[in-house]
Design an enzyme around this catalytic site. Sequence first.
Site, PDB file in Angstrom:
ATOM      1  N   PRO A   1      -5.210 -22.967  -3.234  1.00  0.00           N
ATOM      2  CA  PRO A   1      -5.579 -23.454  -1.897  1.00  0.00           C
ATOM      3  C   PRO A   1      -6.596 -22.562  -1.185  1.00  0.00           C
ATOM      4  O   PRO A   1      -6.253 -21.494  -0.688  1.00  0.00           O
ATOM      5  CB  PRO A   1      -4.246 -23.449  -1.141  1.00  0.00           C
ATOM      6  CG  PRO A   1      -3.447 -22.356  -1.798  1.00  0.00           C
ATOM      7  CD  PRO A   1      -3.909 -22.269  -3.229  1.00  0.00           C
TER       8      PRO A   1
ATOM      9  N   ASN B   1      -9.753  -5.312   2.878  1.00  0.00           N
ATOM     10  CA  ASN B   1      -8.676  -5.999   2.147  1.00  0.00           C
ATOM     11  C   ASN B   1      -8.335  -5.264   0.858  1.00  0.00           C
ATOM     12  O   ASN B   1      -9.204  -5.091   0.008  1.00  0.00           O
ATOM     13  CB  ASN B   1      -9.106  -7.426   1.794  1.00  0.00           C
ATOM     14  CG  ASN B   1      -9.065  -8.355   2.980  1.00  0.00           C
ATOM     15  OD1 ASN B   1      -9.767  -8.131   3.972  1.00  0.00           O
ATOM     16  ND2 ASN B   1      -8.257  -9.384   2.900  1.00  0.00           N
TER      17      ASN B   1
ATOM     18  N   ASP C   1      11.663   2.905   5.767  1.00  0.00           N
ATOM     19  CA  ASP C   1      11.274   1.497   5.656  1.00  0.00           C
ATOM     20  C   ASP C   1      12.475   0.623   6.014  1.00  0.00           C
ATOM     21  O   ASP C   1      13.595   0.888   5.580  1.00  0.00           O
ATOM     22  CB  ASP C   1      10.814   1.215   4.208  1.00  0.00           C
ATOM     23  CG  ASP C   1      10.031  -0.074   4.089  1.00  0.00           C
ATOM     24  OD1 ASP C   1       8.883  -0.029   3.618  1.00  0.00           O
ATOM     25  OD2 ASP C   1      10.571  -1.142   4.466  1.00  0.00           O
TER      26      ASP C   1
ATOM     27  N   TYR D   1      -8.916 -21.909   1.952  1.00  0.00           N
ATOM     28  CA  TYR D   1      -8.982 -22.360   3.348  1.00  0.00           C
ATOM     29  C   TYR D   1     -10.413 -22.760   3.707  1.00  0.00           C
ATOM     30  O   TYR D   1     -11.357 -21.981   3.521  1.00  0.00           O
ATOM     31  CB  TYR D   1      -8.552 -21.241   4.298  1.00  0.00           C
ATOM     32  CG  TYR D   1      -7.118 -20.767   4.157  1.00  0.00           C
ATOM     33  CD1 TYR D   1      -6.164 -21.503   3.459  1.00  0.00           C
ATOM     34  CD2 TYR D   1      -6.711 -19.569   4.756  1.00  0.00           C
ATOM     35  CE1 TYR D   1      -4.854 -21.052   3.343  1.00  0.00           C
ATOM     36  CE2 TYR D   1      -5.408 -19.109   4.647  1.00  0.00           C
ATOM     37  CZ  TYR D   1      -4.487 -19.854   3.934  1.00  0.00           C
ATOM     38  OH  TYR D   1      -3.199 -19.395   3.827  1.00  0.00           O
TER      39      TYR D   1
ATOM     40  N   LYS E   1      -2.642  -4.671  15.648  1.00  0.00           N
ATOM     41  CA  LYS E   1      -3.111  -3.437  15.004  1.00  0.00           C
ATOM     42  C   LYS E   1      -4.108  -2.710  15.920  1.00  0.00           C
ATOM     43  O   LYS E   1      -4.108  -1.476  15.987  1.00  0.00           O
ATOM     44  CB  LYS E   1      -3.754  -3.741  13.652  1.00  0.00           C
ATOM     45  CG  LYS E   1      -2.799  -4.205  12.572  1.00  0.00           C
ATOM     46  CD  LYS E   1      -1.734  -3.187  12.191  1.00  0.00           C
ATOM     47  CE  LYS E   1      -2.281  -1.981  11.452  1.00  0.00           C
ATOM     48  NZ  LYS E   1      -1.171  -1.130  10.931  1.00  0.00           N
TER      49      LYS E   1
ATOM     50  N   ILE F   1       0.838  -1.214   0.000  1.00  0.00           N
ATOM     51  CA  ILE F   1       0.000   0.000   0.000  1.00  0.00           C
ATOM     52  C   ILE F   1       0.867   1.256   0.000  1.00  0.00           C
ATOM     53  O   ILE F   1       0.590   2.222  -0.730  1.00  0.00           O
ATOM     54  CB  ILE F   1      -0.962   0.002   1.216  1.00  0.00           C
ATOM     55  CG1 ILE F   1      -1.878  -1.227   1.165  1.00  0.00           C
ATOM     56  CG2 ILE F   1      -1.790   1.285   1.244  1.00  0.00           C
ATOM     57  CD1 ILE F   1      -2.744  -1.419   2.401  1.00  0.00           C
TER      58      ILE F   1
ATOM     59  N   THR G   1      -6.628  -1.383  10.002  1.00  0.00           N
ATOM     60  CA  THR G   1      -7.377  -2.415   9.300  1.00  0.00           C
ATOM     61  C   THR G   1      -8.770  -2.630   9.890  1.00  0.00           C
ATOM     62  O   THR G   1      -8.985  -2.371  11.081  1.00  0.00           O
ATOM     63  CB  THR G   1      -6.590  -3.746   9.375  1.00  0.00           C
ATOM     64  OG1 THR G   1      -7.418  -4.808   8.945  1.00  0.00           O
ATOM     65  CG2 THR G   1      -6.147  -4.064  10.796  1.00  0.00           C
ATOM     66  N   ASP G   2      -9.675  -3.160   9.069  1.00  0.00           N
ATOM     67  CA  ASP G   2     -11.002  -3.533   9.588  1.00  0.00           C
ATOM     68  C   ASP G   2     -10.932  -4.779  10.464  1.00  0.00           C
ATOM     69  O   ASP G   2     -11.901  -5.111  11.158  1.00  0.00           O
ATOM     70  CB  ASP G   2     -12.004  -3.732   8.438  1.00  0.00           C
ATOM     71  CG  ASP G   2     -11.614  -4.831   7.453  1.00  0.00           C
ATOM     72  OD1 ASP G   2     -10.564  -5.482   7.641  1.00  0.00           O
ATOM     73  OD2 ASP G   2     -12.368  -5.045   6.469  1.00  0.00           O
ATOM     74  N   GLU G   3      -9.768  -5.476  10.454  1.00  0.00           N
ATOM     75  CA  GLU G   3      -9.680  -6.717  11.233  1.00  0.00           C
ATOM     76  C   GLU G   3      -9.719  -6.447  12.732  1.00  0.00           C
ATOM     77  O   GLU G   3      -9.944  -7.363  13.521  1.00  0.00           O
ATOM     78  CB  GLU G   3      -8.420  -7.500  10.842  1.00  0.00           C
ATOM     79  CG  GLU G   3      -8.430  -7.817   9.356  1.00  0.00           C
ATOM     80  CD  GLU G   3      -7.431  -8.886   8.934  1.00  0.00           C
ATOM     81  OE1 GLU G   3      -7.049  -9.722   9.757  1.00  0.00           O
ATOM     82  OE2 GLU G   3      -7.053  -8.853   7.742  1.00  0.00           O
TER      83      GLU G   3
ATOM     84  N   LEU H   1      12.854  -2.401   5.070  1.00  0.00           N
ATOM     85  CA  LEU H   1      13.042  -3.402   4.000  1.00  0.00           C
ATOM     86  C   LEU H   1      13.057  -4.819   4.564  1.00  0.00           C
ATOM     87  O   LEU H   1      14.043  -5.546   4.435  1.00  0.00           O
ATOM     88  CB  LEU H   1      14.307  -3.108   3.175  1.00  0.00           C
ATOM     89  CG  LEU H   1      14.309  -1.795   2.402  1.00  0.00           C
ATOM     90  CD1 LEU H   1      15.624  -1.606   1.641  1.00  0.00           C
ATOM     91  CD2 LEU H   1      13.136  -1.725   1.424  1.00  0.00           C
TER      92      LEU H   1
ATOM     93  N   LEU I   1      -4.127 -13.461  -0.654  1.00  0.00           N
ATOM     94  CA  LEU I   1      -5.038 -14.293  -1.459  1.00  0.00           C
ATOM     95  C   LEU I   1      -4.967 -14.028  -2.975  1.00  0.00           C
ATOM     96  O   LEU I   1      -4.723 -14.947  -3.762  1.00  0.00           O
ATOM     97  CB  LEU I   1      -6.483 -14.102  -0.970  1.00  0.00           C
ATOM     98  CG  LEU I   1      -7.523 -14.908  -1.764  1.00  0.00           C
ATOM     99  CD1 LEU I   1      -7.449 -16.387  -1.402  1.00  0.00           C
ATOM    100  CD2 LEU I   1      -8.941 -14.390  -1.513  1.00  0.00           C
TER     101      LEU I   1
ATOM    102  N   TYR J   1      -2.185 -10.718  14.492  1.00  0.00           N
ATOM    103  CA  TYR J   1      -2.036  -9.509  13.646  1.00  0.00           C
ATOM    104  C   TYR J   1      -3.079  -8.471  14.027  1.00  0.00           C
ATOM    105  O   TYR J   1      -2.766  -7.296  14.283  1.00  0.00           O
ATOM    106  CB  TYR J   1      -2.173  -9.881  12.161  1.00  0.00           C
ATOM    107  CG  TYR J   1      -2.444  -8.685  11.270  1.00  0.00           C
ATOM    108  CD1 TYR J   1      -1.476  -7.708  11.075  1.00  0.00           C
ATOM    109  CD2 TYR J   1      -3.687  -8.524  10.632  1.00  0.00           C
ATOM    110  CE1 TYR J   1      -1.729  -6.596  10.263  1.00  0.00           C
ATOM    111  CE2 TYR J   1      -3.940  -7.422   9.825  1.00  0.00           C
ATOM    112  CZ  TYR J   1      -2.962  -6.462   9.643  1.00  0.00           C
ATOM    113  OH  TYR J   1      -3.219  -5.362   8.852  1.00  0.00           O
TER     114      TYR J   1
END
Length: 361
Positions: free
Chosen positions: A221, A195, A32, A223, A170, A12, A140-142, A34, A206, A166
């Site tokens: 794959p 996402n 950053d 999940y 956050k 992003i 994040t929305d998570e 890296l 994904l 994670y």
Amino acid sequence: MKILITGGTGFIGSALIRQLRSYRRAEIVNVDALTYAGNPESLPGLEHDPGYRFERVDIRDREALERVFREHRPDAVMHLAAESHVDRSILGPGVFVDTNVVGTQNLLDVARAYWEGLDDRPDASGSSPRERFRLHHISTDEVFGDLPPDAPAFTEATPYAPSSPYAASKAASDHLVRAWHRTYGLPVVITNCSNNYGPYQFPEKLIPLMILNALAGKPLPVYGDGGQIRDWLHVDDHAEALWQVLQHGEIGRTYNIGGDAERTNLQVVEALCETLEMIQPTDIGSGYRALITSVTDRPGHDRRYAIDSRRIQHELGWRPAHSFEQGLRETVQWYRDHPEWVARVQSGAYREWIEANYADR
Ligand code: NAD
Ligand code: TYD
């Protein structure tokens, strides 16, 4: 205007920098460390741009951060540096707490000291550098956790209930940013987005993983039953939203950013297979879909995320410009048309280049 962006070499952050520099909206200092997720090859041509500077600095390194603020004197900070992949956080949560929580606290401390030292006398623009300073935290929305199938989408008032290491890291960082605003008055804005997808995304997530596996004829794959729902936001729409919030967001306020594109994972993978079939038909008997394989589910897997972005739409006039179908088509085409970037990421050659070119930074 000069913006210090952390994590600007990631997915992003690099989209944000490419956009800000292509519109000449701001000068950029990219801070950053890296890690594996940082790839300077995602910022093509910027090494010759006089409005762009790179600092290989870990946000956990206080002295280095203090030097960067002292030398570059930014007008604003956009904080994207983080460990960002849920599956990695399940395998090894420690670095998620180190970078996302402790690193954010470090950044907040350094930014606060810098902001407190800024001139508070109005200049020719009518306001002071101290009044104009902003720290924008990208989240994040998570943090909101698992949304039941029929529940309304997350608003900015939804209580935090993170599920994965994670998401918990956050959530902690969001709380720290709010605390630095409330306690010390640091002028912050916070965004929580869904996402992201688009070009230059590391192929552990994904959409790029599925595109590249399909093009290589490898299994796709999925999940568990693939019925988990995510909302998909094109990374360029996200970058535009971030710029609007930095410019016009109200201090201390949070903005949710979503793509208005809720899909099950299986729907996403099937749409990818269809798009690939149009762009690069396969000779596999029943098409790319034949590669879809159900694998063991992720532990603690959230069933649904969904974003209500009415606040940013109504207050700041932003809305996503990409439909999911159009964005997916462009993304598939981008991965197909950039085999060199992909090959260097997959082979690890980008790491060798980094160590050869950034060893002394
Ligand atoms: P990414 O993993 O692609 O990039 C992260 C960047 O941060 C990399 O360049 C990495 O080198 C850098 N970094 C990591 N640890 C660092 C440290 N200790 N010091 C300095 N730099 C460090 O992540 P992304 O997908 O670009 O996400 C950017 C931000 O947006 C993150 O804060 C993430 O939590 C948030 N976010 C991402 C998504 C998504 O879908 N990708 C969704 C919601 C929120
Ligand atoms: P991901 O891209 O890892 O993002 P996040 O976990 O932050 O939402 O995963 C998106 C969804 O896709 C998530 O529900 C997990 C699922 N998924 C798979 O089914 N297979 C995979 O190989 C990956 C990487 C993810």
